[in-house]
Scaffold this motif. Structure first.
Motif, PDB file in Angstrom:
ATOM      1  N   TYR A  26      -1.658  -5.753 -12.716  1.00  0.00           N
ATOM      2  CA  TYR A  26      -1.567  -6.956 -13.528  1.00  0.00           C
ATOM      3  C   TYR A  26      -0.396  -7.780 -13.010  1.00  0.00           C
ATOM      4  O   TYR A  26       0.662  -7.225 -12.739  1.00  0.00           O
ATOM      5  CB  TYR A  26      -1.347  -6.599 -15.006  1.00  0.00           C
ATOM      6  N   PRO A  27      -0.602  -9.104 -12.854  1.00  0.00           N
ATOM      7  CA  PRO A  27      -1.796  -9.901 -13.141  1.00  0.00           C
ATOM      8  C   PRO A  27      -2.932  -9.640 -12.155  1.00  0.00           C
ATOM      9  O   PRO A  27      -2.681  -9.224 -11.028  1.00  0.00           O
ATOM     10  CB  PRO A  27      -1.277 -11.338 -13.027  1.00  0.00           C
ATOM     11  N   ARG A  28      -4.140  -9.926 -12.606  1.00  0.00           N
ATOM     12  CA  ARG A  28      -5.315  -9.653 -11.775  1.00  0.00           C
ATOM     13  C   ARG A  28      -5.245 -10.392 -10.442  1.00  0.00           C
ATOM     14  O   ARG A  28      -5.709  -9.896  -9.415  1.00  0.00           O
ATOM     15  CB  ARG A  28      -6.596 -10.044 -12.512  1.00  0.00           C
ATOM     16  N   GLY A  29      -4.657 -11.597 -10.487  1.00  0.00           N
ATOM     17  CA  GLY A  29      -4.555 -12.376  -9.253  1.00  0.00           C
ATOM     18  C   GLY A  29      -3.651 -11.750  -8.207  1.00  0.00           C
ATOM     19  O   GLY A  29      -3.652 -12.176  -7.053  1.00  0.00           O
ATOM     20  N   HIS A  30      -2.878 -10.742  -8.602  1.00  0.00           N
ATOM     21  CA  HIS A  30      -1.999 -10.047  -7.662  1.00  0.00           C
ATOM     22  C   HIS A  30      -2.529  -8.666  -7.293  1.00  0.00           C
ATOM     23  O   HIS A  30      -1.776  -7.840  -6.771  1.00  0.00           O
ATOM     24  CB  HIS A  30      -0.585  -9.921  -8.251  1.00  0.00           C
ATOM     25  N   THR A  31      -3.804  -8.427  -7.543  1.00  0.00           N
ATOM     26  CA  THR A  31      -4.366  -7.110  -7.231  1.00  0.00           C
ATOM     27  C   THR A  31      -4.173  -6.749  -5.766  1.00  0.00           C
ATOM     28  O   THR A  31      -3.733  -5.635  -5.435  1.00  0.00           O
ATOM     29  CB  THR A  31      -5.861  -7.070  -7.593  1.00  0.00           C
ATOM     30  N   ALA A  32      -4.501  -7.683  -4.868  1.00  0.00           N
ATOM     31  CA  ALA A  32      -4.359  -7.401  -3.439  1.00  0.00           C
ATOM     32  C   ALA A  32      -2.900  -7.161  -3.069  1.00  0.00           C
ATOM     33  O   ALA A  32      -2.581  -6.264  -2.277  1.00  0.00           O
ATOM     34  CB  ALA A  32      -4.934  -8.553  -2.616  1.00  0.00           C
ATOM     35  N   LEU A  33      -1.999  -7.960  -3.650  1.00  0.00           N
ATOM     36  CA  LEU A  33      -0.574  -7.799  -3.356  1.00  0.00           C
ATOM     37  C   LEU A  33      -0.071  -6.443  -3.843  1.00  0.00           C
ATOM     38  O   LEU A  33       0.631  -5.722  -3.110  1.00  0.00           O
ATOM     39  CB  LEU A  33       0.225  -8.922  -4.023  1.00  0.00           C
ATOM     40  N   ILE A  34      -0.420  -6.064  -5.064  1.00  0.00           N
ATOM     41  CA  ILE A  34       0.059  -4.796  -5.618  1.00  0.00           C
ATOM     42  C   ILE A  34      -0.544  -3.612  -4.865  1.00  0.00           C
ATOM     43  O   ILE A  34       0.137  -2.605  -4.615  1.00  0.00           O
ATOM     44  CB  ILE A  34      -0.241  -4.739  -7.129  1.00  0.00           C
ATOM     45  N   ASP A  35      -1.806  -3.728  -4.455  1.00  0.00           N
ATOM     46  CA  ASP A  35      -2.407  -2.669  -3.638  1.00  0.00           C
ATOM     47  C   ASP A  35      -1.686  -2.546  -2.292  1.00  0.00           C
ATOM     48  O   ASP A  35      -1.476  -1.437  -1.782  1.00  0.00           O
ATOM     49  CB  ASP A  35      -3.890  -2.941  -3.408  1.00  0.00           C
ATOM     50  N   ARG A  36      -1.293  -3.684  -1.737  1.00  0.00           N
ATOM     51  CA  ARG A  36      -0.559  -3.646  -0.463  1.00  0.00           C
ATOM     52  C   ARG A  36       0.816  -3.005  -0.663  1.00  0.00           C
ATOM     53  O   ARG A  36       1.280  -2.230   0.178  1.00  0.00           O
ATOM     54  CB  ARG A  36      -0.407  -5.069   0.082  1.00  0.00           C
ATOM     55  N   ILE A  37       1.452  -3.313  -1.787  1.00  0.00           N
ATOM     56  CA  ILE A  37       2.749  -2.682  -2.085  1.00  0.00           C
ATOM     57  C   ILE A  37       2.578  -1.173  -2.221  1.00  0.00           C
ATOM     58  O   ILE A  37       3.398  -0.386  -1.720  1.00  0.00           O
ATOM     59  CB  ILE A  37       3.365  -3.284  -3.358  1.00  0.00           C
ATOM     60  N   ALA A  38       1.495  -0.745  -2.878  1.00  0.00           N
ATOM     61  CA  ALA A  38       1.245   0.688  -3.026  1.00  0.00           C
ATOM     62  C   ALA A  38       1.036   1.362  -1.676  1.00  0.00           C
ATOM     63  O   ALA A  38       1.395   2.531  -1.489  1.00  0.00           O
ATOM     64  CB  ALA A  38       0.041   0.923  -3.930  1.00  0.00           C
ATOM     65  N   ASP A  39       0.442   0.646  -0.721  1.00  0.00           N
ATOM     66  CA  ASP A  39       0.209   1.199   0.618  1.00  0.00           C
ATOM     67  C   ASP A  39       1.501   1.284   1.430  1.00  0.00           C
ATOM     68  O   ASP A  39       1.726   2.249   2.165  1.00  0.00           O
ATOM     69  CB  ASP A  39      -0.802   0.346   1.386  1.00  0.00           C
ATOM     70  N   GLN A  40       2.358   0.254   1.309  1.00  0.00           N
ATOM     71  CA  GLN A  40       3.549   0.174   2.147  1.00  0.00           C
ATOM     72  C   GLN A  40       4.843   0.489   1.405  1.00  0.00           C
ATOM     73  O   GLN A  40       5.871   0.733   2.039  1.00  0.00           O
ATOM     74  CB  GLN A  40       3.668  -1.231   2.746  1.00  0.00           C
ATOM     75  N   GLY A  41       4.789   0.474   0.076  1.00  0.00           N
ATOM     76  CA  GLY A  41       5.996   0.700  -0.705  1.00  0.00           C
ATOM     77  C   GLY A  41       5.702   1.583  -1.893  1.00  0.00           C
ATOM     78  O   GLY A  41       5.098   2.653  -1.766  1.00  0.00           O
ATOM     79  N   LEU A  42       6.095   1.119  -3.081  1.00  0.00           N
ATOM     80  CA  LEU A  42       5.877   1.896  -4.295  1.00  0.00           C
ATOM     81  C   LEU A  42       5.498   0.980  -5.461  1.00  0.00           C
ATOM     82  O   LEU A  42       6.061  -0.108  -5.600  1.00  0.00           O
ATOM     83  CB  LEU A  42       7.139   2.670  -4.677  1.00  0.00           C
ATOM     84  N   VAL A  43       4.555   1.444  -6.276  1.00  0.00           N
ATOM     85  CA  VAL A  43       4.210   0.795  -7.537  1.00  0.00           C
ATOM     86  C   VAL A  43       4.544   1.791  -8.641  1.00  0.00           C
ATOM     87  O   VAL A  43       4.105   2.945  -8.604  1.00  0.00           O
ATOM     88  CB  VAL A  43       2.724   0.398  -7.589  1.00  0.00           C
ATOM     89  N   VAL A  44       5.338   1.347  -9.608  1.00  0.00           N
ATOM     90  CA  VAL A  44       5.899   2.241 -10.619  1.00  0.00           C
ATOM     91  C   VAL A  44       5.598   1.697 -12.007  1.00  0.00           C
ATOM     92  O   VAL A  44       5.591   0.477 -12.220  1.00  0.00           O
ATOM     93  CB  VAL A  44       7.434   2.364 -10.426  1.00  0.00           C
ATOM     94  N   GLY A  45       5.384   2.585 -12.983  1.00  0.00           N
ATOM     95  CA  GLY A  45       5.198   2.164 -14.362  1.00  0.00           C
ATOM     96  C   GLY A  45       5.412   3.323 -15.320  1.00  0.00           C
ATOM     97  O   GLY A  45       5.252   4.483 -14.944  1.00  0.00           O
ATOM     98  N   GLU A  46       5.754   3.011 -16.564  1.00  0.00           N
ATOM     99  CA  GLU A  46       5.930   4.035 -17.595  1.00  0.00           C
ATOM    100  C   GLU A  46       4.632   4.356 -18.309  1.00  0.00           C
ATOM    101  O   GLU A  46       4.486   5.440 -18.876  1.00  0.00           O
ATOM    102  CB  GLU A  46       6.933   3.561 -18.644  1.00  0.00           C
TER     103      GLU A  46
END
Length: 386
Positions: A189-209
């Motif tokens: 979220y936001p949906r418009g950042h799906t590709a960006l967040i997926d890329r971050i997950a591939d090259q970096g980290l996506v974190v949440g509680e």
């Protein structure tokens, strides 16, 4: 996973509690600290007498959540999405989150190959407004790229505007970046950042509680910001209006004793008014990555000293500059008058005048000397005469 061990019970209990207790709930955090995960889960699932600090109605709601929670299923869904669950005490758990006290996350869901604890040790938050200007996106991207080039990890919230610009700036520089979400890490979220967040997950980290599939709410965005502040050595706010949610990240950083920085904007810009208010308080003004690193970095990581451009006249010998400055701007003057103005002898003045003539600064008019037209322009604008 082998069922029945104390560690497994703690893991499942914490996963369950992420479904039950809202992020940042200090009452729930105190229960866990004082009573232990297992006993809190047992009380919630047993539906008995309420634990202290909540009303009967609130307790009933928590019990209903606990009865519907399926921690094994959440772990399976997370695994299918390439995510893992971290809890306090794990080798990958960032110890600085413990500074949040009872508001510390019960655990974190993480997507990405990197080690969160190691990355967090040398990280800076770059946050700001969703509705930002071109100036704001440029500054955020440039700042993030500069930080990653200096070996720092850029942490932000994955949102539109400044957050997205910071993540993209870090990725463009092939650097490290972490997105801290206010929802499940499997549902960008936001949906418009799906590709960006997926890329971050591939090259970096996506974190949440929040557990897989959970959605964001306004309060969850604000509470998410305390995690961004606690993870990092300092927070930079690039552009923010007076009521921008990103200011809560800066305030959380201040409460935690972290460095707080702001990038100034135009004095007339309402989108920078919140940043300017921070700068009037305890925040430090920064304009680039070097200045941010000087504040949060180790001893010796200093920003270069600021200075203006080197002008052609700066390259002259001091004596020649003094003689040049003694020439009148609009008329020719004799060498004796120029020498008097320069505080030197006539012979020394003449020697310097011939030197200046060779460089195109002056010309001779009979017994006098005058600035060339090009020299007048160059002295005013800082350019060397042709």
């Amino acid at each position: 996973m082998t069922a029945g061990t104390e560690s497994d019970a703690d893991l499942l209990g914490r996963v369950l509690l992420t479904r039950v207790i809202e992020p940042g709930d200090e009452v729930g955090g105190r229960w866990v600290r004082e009573t232990g995960v297992g006993k809190v889960v047992a009380r919630l699932r047993g539906g008995g007498e309420a634990l202290p600090g909540v009303s009967g109605t609130r307790w009933a709601g928590l019990v209903a959540r606990a009865r519907q929670a399926e921690p094994e299923r959440d772990l399976a869904v997370a695994d299918a999405a390439g995510a893992r669950f971290l809890r306090p005490g794990d080798t990958e758990w960032p110890g600085q989150l413990d500074d949040l006290g009872d508001a510390r996350p019960l655990g974190l869901w993480v997507r990405g190959p990197a080690n969160l604890r190691m990355w967090a040790l040398r990280s800076v938050a770059v946050v700001g407004a969703r509705a930002c200007t071109e100036y704001g996106t440029h500054m955020a991207a440039t700042l993030a790229a500069g930080l990653t080039e200096r070996g720092w990890v850029v942490v932000s919230g994955g949102a539109y505007g400044i957050d997205g610009a910071a993540h993209r700036g870090a990725l463009a520089a092939r650097g490290a970046t972490v997105a801290v979400l206010a929802c499940g890490v499997d549902r960008p979220y936001p949906r418009g950042h799906t590709a960006l967040i997926d890329r971050i997950a591939d090259q970096g980290l996506v974190v949440g509680e929040l557990p897989p599939g959970d959605h964001p709410t306004p309060s969850r965005f604000i509470l998410r910001n305390r995690v961004i502040a606690a993870l990092t050595r300092g927070t930079v706010v690039v552009e923010a209006a007076c009521r921008s949610g990103s200011l809560s990240t800066a305030r959380a950083a201040q409460r935690l004793g972290r460095f707080t920085m702001g990038v100034p904007g135009p004095a007339t810009s309402a989108l920078s008014a919140g940043v300017h208010e921070l700068l009037r308080g305890e925040a430090t003004l920064v304009t680039d990555a070097a200045e941010a690193v000087e504040l949060v970095g180790d001893m010796g990581e200093l920003a270069p000293a600021g200075r203006g451009p080197v002008l052609p006249r700066d390259l002259l010998e001091p004596a020649a500059r003094t003689v040049l400055a003694a020439l009148p701007g609009a008329r020719a003057a004799p060498a004796r008058e120029i020498a008097l103005g320069a505080g030197t002898t006539r012979d020394e003045a003449i020697a310097r005048l011939y030197e200046l003539r060779a460089l195109g600064y002056v010309e001779r008019h009979g017994d006098g000397w005058k600035l060339t037209r090009q020299a007048v322009i160059s002295v005013r604008s800082g350019h060397r005469p042709c």
